[in-house]
Write a protein that holds these residues in place. Structure first.
Motif, mmCIF file in Angstrom:
data_model
loop_
_atom_site.group_PDB
_atom_site.id
_atom_site.type_symbol
_atom_site.label_atom_id
_atom_site.label_comp_id
_atom_site.label_asym_id
_atom_site.label_seq_id
_atom_site.Cartn_x
_atom_site.Cartn_y
_atom_site.Cartn_z
ATOM 1 N N LEU B 11 0.719 -1.229 0.271
ATOM 2 C CA LEU B 11 0.244 -0.044 -0.383
ATOM 3 C C LEU B 11 0.866 1.466 -0.498
ATOM 4 C CD1 LEU B 11 -2.708 0.483 0.032
ATOM 5 C CD2 LEU B 11 -3.156 0.180 2.959
ATOM 6 N N ILE B 12 0.382 2.099 -1.196
ATOM 7 C CA ILE B 12 1.408 3.614 -0.794
ATOM 8 C C ILE B 12 -0.024 4.569 -0.686
ATOM 9 C CG2 ILE B 12 2.589 5.362 -2.014
ATOM 10 C CD1 ILE B 12 3.776 2.961 -3.496
ATOM 11 N N GLY B 16 -1.124 12.357 5.602
ATOM 12 C CA GLY B 16 -2.065 13.125 6.027
ATOM 13 C C GLY B 16 -3.659 11.778 6.002
ATOM 14 N N GLN B 17 -3.814 11.131 5.324
ATOM 15 C CA GLN B 17 -4.485 10.513 4.372
ATOM 16 C C GLN B 17 -4.523 9.313 5.535
ATOM 17 O OE1 GLN B 17 -3.297 8.314 0.774
ATOM 18 N NE2 GLN B 17 -4.793 10.107 -0.462
ATOM 19 N N GLN B 18 -5.655 8.529 5.546
ATOM 20 C CA GLN B 18 -6.088 7.460 6.749
ATOM 21 C C GLN B 18 -5.955 6.353 6.056
ATOM 22 O OE1 GLN B 18 -9.752 7.302 8.834
ATOM 23 N NE2 GLN B 18 -10.645 6.315 6.962
ATOM 24 N N VAL B 19 -5.503 4.512 7.144
ATOM 25 C CA VAL B 19 -5.334 3.639 5.858
ATOM 26 C C VAL B 19 -6.214 2.453 6.870
ATOM 27 C CG1 VAL B 19 -3.399 2.571 6.939
ATOM 28 C CG2 VAL B 19 -3.546 1.816 4.713
ATOM 29 N N THR B 20 -6.892 1.291 5.949
ATOM 30 C CA THR B 20 -7.083 0.338 6.664
ATOM 31 C C THR B 20 -6.403 -1.010 6.852
ATOM 32 O OG1 THR B 20 -9.158 1.585 6.995
ATOM 33 C CG2 THR B 20 -9.657 -1.475 7.642
ATOM 34 N N LEU B 21 -6.181 -1.661 7.687
ATOM 35 C CA LEU B 21 -5.649 -3.167 7.129
ATOM 36 C C LEU B 21 -6.025 -3.952 7.975
ATOM 37 C CD1 LEU B 21 -1.624 -1.786 7.787
ATOM 38 C CD2 LEU B 21 -2.996 -1.582 5.889
ATOM 39 N N LEU B 88 6.463 -2.362 8.178
ATOM 40 C CA LEU B 88 5.639 -3.553 7.921
ATOM 41 C C LEU B 88 5.017 -3.973 8.743
ATOM 42 C CD1 LEU B 88 5.504 -5.806 5.878
ATOM 43 C CD2 LEU B 88 7.235 -7.477 7.173
ATOM 44 N N TYR B 89 3.675 -3.794 8.592
ATOM 45 C CA TYR B 89 2.588 -4.083 9.638
ATOM 46 C C TYR B 89 1.840 -6.120 9.721
ATOM 47 C CZ TYR B 89 2.603 0.101 10.510
ATOM 48 O OH TYR B 89 2.711 1.851 10.278
ATOM 49 N N LEU B 90 2.230 -6.611 10.444
ATOM 50 C CA LEU B 90 2.003 -8.007 10.770
ATOM 51 C C LEU B 90 0.913 -8.130 11.456
ATOM 52 C CD1 LEU B 90 5.753 -8.216 11.209
ATOM 53 C CD2 LEU B 90 3.977 -9.875 9.887
ATOM 54 N N CYS B 91 0.166 -9.215 11.202
ATOM 55 C CA CYS B 91 -0.555 -9.939 12.565
ATOM 56 C C CYS B 91 -0.779 -11.334 12.929
ATOM 57 C CB CYS B 91 -2.596 -9.644 11.728
ATOM 58 S SG CYS B 91 -3.222 -10.469 10.830
ATOM 59 N N ALA B 92 -1.105 -11.690 13.538
ATOM 60 C CA ALA B 92 -0.206 -13.069 13.795
ATOM 61 C C ALA B 92 -2.687 -13.121 14.447
ATOM 62 C CB ALA B 92 0.494 -13.134 15.082
ATOM 63 N N SER B 93 -2.742 -14.933 15.081
ATOM 64 C CA SER B 93 -4.145 -15.457 15.324
ATOM 65 C C SER B 93 -3.474 -16.192 16.309
ATOM 66 C CB SER B 93 -4.757 -15.532 14.649
ATOM 67 O OG SER B 93 -4.257 -16.910 13.598
ATOM 68 N N PHE B 105 1.920 -16.390 12.209
ATOM 69 C CA PHE B 105 1.590 -14.730 11.800
ATOM 70 C C PHE B 105 1.263 -14.742 10.099
ATOM 71 C CE2 PHE B 105 4.376 -12.187 14.256
ATOM 72 C CZ PHE B 105 5.055 -13.179 15.745
ATOM 73 N N GLY B 106 0.744 -13.994 9.841
ATOM 74 C CA GLY B 106 0.478 -13.144 8.266
ATOM 75 C C GLY B 106 1.652 -12.492 7.511
ATOM 76 N N PRO B 107 1.454 -12.135 6.057
ATOM 77 C CA PRO B 107 2.931 -12.326 5.366
ATOM 78 C C PRO B 107 2.788 -10.465 5.773
ATOM 79 C CG PRO B 107 0.707 -12.664 3.937
ATOM 80 C CD PRO B 107 0.370 -13.455 5.330
ATOM 81 N N GLY B 108 2.562 -10.621 6.213
ATOM 82 C CA GLY B 108 2.558 -8.659 6.555
ATOM 83 C C GLY B 108 1.596 -7.762 5.343
ATOM 84 N N THR B 109 1.605 -6.640 5.321
ATOM 85 C CA THR B 109 1.625 -5.597 4.953
ATOM 86 C C THR B 109 2.440 -4.342 5.072
ATOM 87 O OG1 THR B 109 -0.977 -5.382 4.923
ATOM 88 C CG2 THR B 109 -0.485 -4.167 4.525
ATOM 89 N N ARG B 110 2.526 -3.899 3.968
ATOM 90 C CA ARG B 110 3.865 -3.311 3.434
ATOM 91 C C ARG B 110 3.757 -2.038 2.943
ATOM 92 N NH1 ARG B 110 9.401 -3.247 4.328
ATOM 93 N NH2 ARG B 110 8.966 -5.743 4.086
ATOM 94 N N LEU B 111 3.087 -0.949 4.143
ATOM 95 C CA LEU B 111 2.656 0.731 4.097
ATOM 96 C C LEU B 111 3.968 0.917 3.884
ATOM 97 C CD1 LEU B 111 0.149 2.372 4.268
ATOM 98 C CD2 LEU B 111 0.726 2.657 6.563
ATOM 99 N N THR B 112 4.176 2.112 2.627
ATOM 100 C CA THR B 112 4.728 3.211 2.346
ATOM 101 C C THR B 112 3.808 3.974 2.618
ATOM 102 O OG1 THR B 112 5.815 1.722 1.044
ATOM 103 C CG2 THR B 112 6.277 4.302 0.588
ATOM 104 N N VAL B 113 4.443 5.162 2.919
ATOM 105 C CA VAL B 113 3.946 7.264 3.226
ATOM 106 C C VAL B 113 4.618 8.066 3.151
ATOM 107 C CG1 VAL B 113 2.989 8.308 4.969
ATOM 108 C CG2 VAL B 113 2.840 6.177 5.566
ATOM 109 N N THR B 114 4.859 8.921 1.266
ATOM 110 C CA THR B 114 4.997 9.621 1.155
ATOM 111 C C THR B 114 4.911 10.702 1.502
ATOM 112 O OG1 THR B 114 3.864 9.391 -1.168
ATOM 113 C CG2 THR B 114 5.509 8.446 -0.680
#
Lengths: 106, 114
Positions: B11-12, B16-21, B88-93, B105-114
């Motif tokens: 995700l890029i 100032g924006q918001q994001v939902t993972l 990198l945002y990781l979740c685990a169950s 663990f999940g594979p993660g979401t790589r967030l880049t904020v520009t």
């Protein structure tokens, strides 16, 4: 911060060598996890232990609750063991060591 | 059994924006934990949800929030994104959560904020 101290930070070994990674922590815990992270980011839980010793194949993990110390041993290391190893002592939340980057050379 | 899945994987976003993972746990797991991983700070615990209730929270500002649905799927939201949120945002169950249950663990979401 520094609730968790992990050593060494980096480790290069020849294939077949015996490897030890150490983890010391200062927080009260109910268990300690050893995690493996390969380049690319995926994390795998190798061990979860709250006392004594566990063994999975060539990997052995030990913990001494009184001394607040855990070790991860890899016997007969192999290039596919190259990864970052992270200890994670856990009570009400997870704490993480900074990781040990292991490279095993053929 | 299917593993932990996270969407999106990459995700890029702009400052100032918001994001939902999103994170879908392994079937039967009732606990979902979220983690942030950056080169500078390493892995850090964000929060844990169990049966739709936040059970523990790490030391992150209120811009970071999450929730868990009745099917155990979880979302985390970051509002007013900052450059430092790139990670990198990781979740685990796990079945029960806390520290004494195996985490997957999940594979993660790589967030880049520009």
């Amino acid at each position: 911060k520094n609730e968790v101290e992990q050593s060494p930070q980096n480790l290069t070994a020849q294939e077949g060598e015996f490897i030890t990674i150490n983890c010391s922590y200062s927080v009260g815990i109910s268990a300690l996890h050893w995690l493996q992270q390969h380049p690319g980011g995926g994390i795998v839980s190798l061990f979860m232990l709250s006392s004594g010793k566990k063994k999975h194949g060539r990997l052995i993990a030990t913990i001494n609750i009184q001394e607040k110390h855990s070790s991860l041993h890899i016997t007969a290391s192999h290039p596919r063991d190259s990864a970052v190893y992270i200890c994670a002592p856990t009570g009400n939340q997870f704490y993480f060591g900074t990781g040990t980057s292991l490279t095993v050379i053929p | 059994k299917a593993g932990v899945t996270q969407t999106p994987r990459y995700l890029i976003k702009t400052r100032g924006q918001q994001v939902t993972l999103s994170c879908s746990p392994i079937s039967g797991h009732r606990s979902v934990s979220w983690y942030q991983q950056t080169p500078g700070q390493g892995l850090q615990f964000l929060f844990e949800y169990f049966s739709e209730t936040q059970r523990n929270k790490g030391n992150f500002p209120g811009r970071f929030s999450g929730r868990q649905f009745s099917n155990s799927r979880s979302e985390m939201n970051v509002s007013t994104l900052e450059l430092g949120d790139s990670a990198l945002y990781l979740c685990a169950s796990s079945f029960r959560g806390r520290g004494d249950y195996e985490q997957y663990f999940g594979p993660g979401t790589r967030l880049t904020v520009t």
